[in-house]
Design an enzyme around this catalytic site. Structure first.
Site, PDB file in Angstrom:
ATOM      1  CB  ALA A  70      -0.829   0.113   1.315  1.00  0.00           C
ATOM      2  N   GLY A 116       0.150  -5.242   0.614  1.00  0.00           N
ATOM      3  CA  GLY A 116      -1.132  -5.252  -0.514  1.00  0.00           C
ATOM      4  C   GLY A 116      -0.875  -5.856  -1.630  1.00  0.00           C
ATOM      5  CD  GLU A 119      -3.230  -7.661   2.436  1.00  0.00           C
ATOM      6  OE1 GLU A 119      -3.011  -6.419   2.232  1.00  0.00           O
ATOM      7  OE2 GLU A 119      -4.072  -7.946   3.432  1.00  0.00           O
ATOM      8  CD  GLU A 141       0.840  -5.768   5.113  1.00  0.00           C
ATOM      9  OE1 GLU A 141       1.683  -6.844   5.548  1.00  0.00           O
ATOM     10  OE2 GLU A 141       0.397  -5.740   4.218  1.00  0.00           O
TER      11      GLU A 141
END
Ligand code: NAI
Length: 724
Positions: A70, A116, A119, A141
């Protein structure tokens, strides 16, 4: 649908497969933003309707990476926990839709596939990874103080099993393609040039209804293949009680390790456990809620701050002029292949740079070779490198007792004994052989200017201060004198980065930055011992604050003799406020050097047993073996304020170029607790006015050594911060 429809994507449709390439414009790596997510959703919708498309391949349009995660700036700027939670829910929902997409989607992964990005890939129906050095996968993270927020805590355990998922997610570990394949995180690992071809073929095969994953073989087969792992999995993961044991153990270990300072790994564990026990939906709920809470927490703010500081340092050439270019470095010489020299040889050959070591005799040459090989062997054993790679790296290393070859090296790193005359002699000899070459000394305490005074070309002399063990410690402190040329500085900085280091540049002065701020902290710890504190209390208080080890353990590790030597240099330079407690001499006289001779503040007998304080050390200290109870807060306050105030002094004097460098240097070089952000971020969080007041109070009680730094007086007086 045309090319120009999309800002962040390129789409190629051929033979029934749409290859969707993520390519965020103007950015070196792809990151996930709300815009990228929304666009991808729209692309999927339009491809769903397109009869020419039977399957989709998701890949990156960047040369060097898949999706790095992200966008952390977006996360940093998120206004509230509710807004962060919404980001998470949107991500979850988007990837849920992807997972349920009616046409097969295959992720083709090359380069960093993190956070992300992973993911995203995990929500695809099949994953192919390029088997190259750059490719790595993971959910890091927690290292930024948050948790995977787009379904990562749910899909990871479903793909790799609970135990492996806990191992990866709670520590934020990344894995290479081979390992990713072995644990089931990807379905295939293929040669990089074939990545897209194979991904497209698999996408079509899935569209044809083929089953690509080998059907899970029966328990009997698995037992035959790997009885231990299978039995363990059956016992722990496949039944309720076993899972309870697994989670309880993980939670206990986590609390021991983080001492409650890092809430993110615990939150990740909560979300994983909820999902495993009650199903995906029940797991996504805490994932989003905890993500939201954590994203705006002070710990995440500090950890993200460190991340931004190291990112900024990666782009910094180490000088005030960004146009200065580093010289090309094609080979490196090293003088002295001892503890430090061999470590430096390792990080340099590991970066693919040829190294020539000079040692004083044949036996030392052999030891240096064995030491470098030993570090590579450790990696082969841990499987982070294979034998062939090791051999190709070791082939870059040559060594001898003469100076041959040194006339050609671009940089010479000197790591002989800590002796000014010897270092100056090395410098003179090198310069006659190689007048253009850069001479970098790894001295830990001698001012670079003193060494450079023997030079005919002081513009080519600087310090490259590595930390022990060099293969593990992330920091390199480059030290420049007023005469060091900018391109020489930039070259040392660039070399350090190639060696995998985070590099700060500081100006010359006694103890540079790191040793200088460490000294008063260590002195204060010893002072507390002299007042009667126990070794356990001093170490316990500071590990409680968040340092990885306490000061007495650190002194044992560094060597009590080495510590005493540095302390003496600094006492000489700064006078009384850095005076070394006399009793230290007595500790040394009692034959204690620390771990290296098995005798220090602790005993070092059986390496398998927990080390204990050697009570006989108190015989050399006032108060003897009956120790006094000194409050933890008092210990922390005095030691930490000593370090922090010294850091402010170095900034005020211009040793440090910025508060940012001081924070990074303390966190990566000295183990200052990352969740506290470094000395300057710590002051900002505590409030400069409050810190100033605490220093003044201690100055009144304990004297000169607690006199606040002038810059602290200035900032504290106006309640101003060190960071904007
Ligand atoms: P060491 O004693 O392990 O290694 C020094 C090596 O230099 C020995 O192998 C010795 O044979 C070799 N040597 C001595 N004279 C030589 C000569 N004339 N020509 C070629 N080789 C010669 O010491 P260590 O710990 O590696 O320290 C080296 C330097 O690094 C010192 O200046 C030390 O202050 C500095 N340093 C040490 C750190 C540590 O944690 N040990 C940390 C940072 C810097």
């Amino acid at each position: 649908m045309t090319q120009s429809d999309w800002k962040n994507f390129r789409i190629e449709i051929q033979g029934g497969v749409a290859t969707v390439l993520v390519d965020v414009p103007g950015a070196p790596v792809n990151t996930l933003t709300e815009g990228v997510g929304a666009e991808f959703r729209a692309i999927l919708e339009s491809l769903e309707r397109d009869p020419a498309v039977r399957a989709v391949v998701l890949a990156s349009g960047k040369k060097d990476g898949f999706v790095a995660g992200a966008d952390i700036e977006m996360l940093r700027d998120v206004g509230s926990a509710a807004a962060a939670e919404k980001l998470s829910r949107d991500g979850q929902e988007g990837f849920d839709r992807l997972e349920k997409y009616p046409k097969p989607v295959v992720a083709a992964i090359q380069g960093a596939c993190l956070g992300g990005g992973l993911e995203w890939a995990m929500a695809c129906h099949y994953r192919v990874a390029a088997n190259d050095r750059k490719t790595q996968l993971g959910l890091p993270e927690v290292q930024l103080g948050v948790i995977p927020g787009a379904g990562g805590t749910q899909r990871m355990p479903r793909l790799v099993g609970i135990a492996t998922a806990l191992d990866l997610v709670l520590a934020g570990k990344t894995v290479k393609p081979k390992k990713a394949l072995a644990i089931g995180l990807v379905d295939e690992s293929v040669p990089a040039p074939l990545l897209l071809t194979i991904a497209r073929a698999r996408a079509l095969a899935l569209a044809d209804g083929e089953r690509l994953r080998p059907a899970a073989s029966g328990v009997v087969d698995q037992l035959k293949k790997d009885p231990q792992a299978t039995l363990q999995k059956l016992a722990l993961e496949e039944n309720f009680l076993g899972r309870e044991v697994l989670f309880r153990k993980a939670r206990r270990q986590l609390l021991e390790k983080t001492r409650g300072h890092y809430p993110a790994p615990v939150a990740a564990l909560d979300a994983i456990q909820a999902g495993v026990e009650k199903g995906m939906e029940a797991g996504l709920e805490p994932e989003a809620r905890l993500f939201g809470e954590l994203a705006v927490s002070p710990v995440a703010k500090q950890l993200m701050g460190i991340f931004f500081a190291t990112t900024a340092l990666k782009k910094d050439n180490g000088t005030s002029d960004p146009s200065v270019k580093a010289r090309k470095v094609e080979s490196v010489g090293i003088l002295g292949g001892g503890l430090m020299g061999s470590g430096i040889a390792y990080v340099t050959t590991n970066a693919g740079i040829p190294v020539r070591i000079r040692e004083k005799d044949d036996a030392a040459v052999a030891r240096a070779f064995a030491a470098v090989a030993g570090i590579f062997d450790g990696r082969v054993k841990k499987r982070s490198m294979d034998r062939l790679e090791k051999l190709s790296r070791m082939r870059l290393l040559t060594a001898g007792t003469g100076w041959e070859g040194m006339e050609r090296v671009d940089v010479l790193v000197e790591a002989v004994f800590e002796d000014l005359k010897l270092k100056q002699e090395m410098l003179r000899t090198f310069e006659t052989l190689n007048p253009r070459g850069i001479f970098a000394t790894n001295t830990s305490s001698i001012p670079i200017g003193d060494i450079a005074s023997a030079s005919g070309h002081p513009e080519t002399v600087l310090g490259m201060h590595y930390f022990s063990p060099v293969n593990k410690m992330p920091l390199l402190e480059v030290i420049v004198t007023p005469r060091t040329a900018d391109d020489v500085t930039a070259t040392a900085v660039a070399l350090g980065k190639r060696q995998g280091k985070t590099v700060i540049v500081v100006n010359d002065g006694p103890g540079f930055y790191t040793s200088r701020v460490l000294a008063p902290y260590m002195n204060e710890a010893v002072m507390l011992l002299l007042e009667g504190a126990s070794v356990e209390d001093v170490d316990g208080a500071l590990t409680g604050f968040g340092f990885p080890v306490g000061p007495m353990t650190l002194l044992d590790e560094v060597g009590i003799d080495v510590g005493a030597k540095v302390a003496k240099v600094l006492h000489g330079a700064f006078g009384d406020r850095m005076s070394v407690p006399e009793a230290m001499g007595k500790v040394l006289e009692s034959g204690r050097l620390g771990r290296k001779n098995g005798k220090g503040f602790y005993t070092y007998g059986d390496p398998k047993k927990k080390k204990v304080v050697d009570a006989t050390v108190y015989d050399a200290l006032p108060g003897g073996r009956r120790r006094k109870k000194i409050d933890r807060e008092e210990i922390v306050e005095r030691c930490v304020l000593q370090m922090v105030n010294e850091a402010v002094l170095t900034l005020g004097e211009g040793v440090l170029r910025s508060a940012r460098d001081g924070d990074v240097g303390a966190v990566f070089g000295l183990g200052f607790p990352p969740f506290r952000g470094g000395p300057f971020h710590w002051i900002d969080a505590e409030g400069s006015a409050r810190v100033l007041e605490r220093m003044r109070r201690l100055e009144g009680r304990l004297g000169l050594r607690f006199r606040p730094a002038p810059l602290l007086v200035e900032r504290g007086g106006g309640g101003r911060t060190f960071h904007g």
